[in-house]
Design an enzyme around this catalytic site. Structure first.
Site, short mmCIF file in Angstrom:
data_model
loop_
_atom_site.label_atom_id
_atom_site.label_comp_id
_atom_site.label_asym_id
_atom_site.label_seq_id
_atom_site.Cartn_x
_atom_site.Cartn_y
_atom_site.Cartn_z
N GLU A 58 -9.56 -1.96 4.97
CA GLU A 58 -9.71 -1.73 6.95
C GLU A 58 -11.62 -2.95 6.99
O GLU A 58 -12.05 -2.83 6.02
CB GLU A 58 -10.39 -0.11 7.17
CG GLU A 58 -9.35 0.66 6.40
CD GLU A 58 -9.17 1.43 8.08
OE1 GLU A 58 -8.69 0.10 8.88
OE2 GLU A 58 -8.19 1.86 7.96
N ASN A 63 -7.35 -3.48 14.08
CA ASN A 63 -8.64 -3.04 14.00
C ASN A 63 -8.87 -4.53 13.03
O ASN A 63 -9.74 -4.19 12.71
CB ASN A 63 -9.37 -2.07 13.36
CG ASN A 63 -8.28 -1.94 12.41
OD1 ASN A 63 -7.97 -2.47 11.75
ND2 ASN A 63 -9.52 -0.22 11.33
N HIS A 93 -7.17 -4.50 10.40
CA HIS A 93 -6.80 -4.76 8.84
C HIS A 93 -5.69 -5.15 8.62
O HIS A 93 -4.69 -5.80 9.56
CB HIS A 93 -7.11 -2.94 8.49
CG HIS A 93 -5.84 -2.34 9.25
ND1 HIS A 93 -5.69 -1.19 9.88
CD2 HIS A 93 -3.92 -2.52 8.72
CE1 HIS A 93 -4.62 -0.84 10.09
NE2 HIS A 93 -4.22 -1.72 9.00
N ASP A 116 0.53 -1.28 -0.28
CA ASP A 116 0.00 0.13 0.38
C ASP A 116 0.60 1.19 -0.22
O ASP A 116 2.19 1.07 -0.02
CB ASP A 116 -1.29 0.09 1.38
CG ASP A 116 -0.36 -0.34 2.67
OD1 ASP A 116 1.05 -0.17 2.78
OD2 ASP A 116 -0.89 -0.64 3.34
#
Ligand code: GLP
Length: 255
Positions: free
Chosen positions: A143, A136, A138, A67
């Site tokens: 996400e 979280n 990811h 990314d």
């Protein structure tokens, strides 16, 4: 999933580096999928040490990073391009034209995402994909509620992710709102996946990834559907696993 619980964080990072080095020895022309973030710094330091010791080489390999932040040029101090040069590319024998990241400052970010996905496919997909995990759940910047069928695209970052990454910027407000990330389906096409998580802050996400239901709510849980995933943990990140005894029985000391 193979779950290796390795004791300390440094041992865990060394174990991840060992798997990458072993792959490079076995298949020098491998395509590596690379990750960024604090967790990976120790892996890259260990890989540089193994490279200097003559244990592995990158000259025939190539790489695609997961990314990049939208809007950041490759020479921006907070770009993942800069991170990779500082933590790995500048210290090993990777040929510069064989390392790839999405171009964060491309005028049309979605067109850049499509180009990046096509480049990964044209390279024959990823051989070994290195991953971290967000608190979280990811992976990359996929996400919670990311489609499990997603390809490389532009994603809006969760507020919690921007807060977690604020330490690399001057503050939360400076963290870009958008990123270009490989999709979950892009990641799942990799031949093998090595995911490293350390520290108590990751323990809940790790338990949901390994033992929870496969759900877009925890994107990393999609790895349960992949045939060859190795999860490497330190004691703290393994702290909420219900079947910890079982994993330790199969792989004592994470070996
Ligand atoms: C970042 C990256 C991920 C990384 C994760 C964990 O936002 N996009 O690839 O795995 O979050 O980062 P850290 O290792 O700093 O906890």
């Amino acid at each position: 999933m193979k779950v290796l619980i390795c004791g300390g964080a440094e041992t865990a990072a060394g174990r991840a580096a060992d798997l990458v080095a072993a792959r490079l020895r076995r298949a020098p022309a491998t395509t590596l999928g690379l990750a960024t973030g604090g967790t990976m710094e120790a892996v890259y330091a260990a890989l540089i040490a193994r490279h200097r010791a003559g244990d592995c080489g990158f000259a025939a390999a190539r790489s695609f990073n997961l990314d990049e932040y939208v809007g950041l040029a490759p020479d921006h101090p907070c770009s993942y391009w800069r991170y990779m040069r500082e933590h790995l590319f500048g210290h090993v024998d990777f040929a510069p034209d064989r390392t790839h990241l999405p171009q964060g400052d491309a005028p049309d970010p979605q067109a850049e995402a499509d180009r990046y996905e096509a480049a990964i496919r044209a390279a024959g997909d990823i051989g070994l994909q290195l991953l971290g995990i967000g608190a979280n759940g990811h992976i990359g910047f996929n996400e919670p509620t990311s489609s499990l069928a997603s390809l490389t695209r532009v994603k809006t970052l969760a507020r919690a992710t921007r807060a977690a990454n604020a330490r690399f910027f001057s503050g939360s407000e400076d963290v870009p709102r958008l990123a270009i990330t490989m999709g979950i389906a892009t990641i799942l096409r990799a031949e093998e996946v090595v995911l490293l998580a350390v520290g108590e802050a990751k323990a809940e996400a790790v338990a949901r990834m390994i033992e929870g239901p496969v759900s877009a709510f925890c994107p990393a849980s999609a790895l349960q559907t992949h045939r060859r995933v190795t999860v490497i943990l330190d004691d703290a990140a393994a702290g909420q696993l219900a079947l910890r005894d079982y994993y330790e029985d199969i792989h004592p000391g994470g070996m």
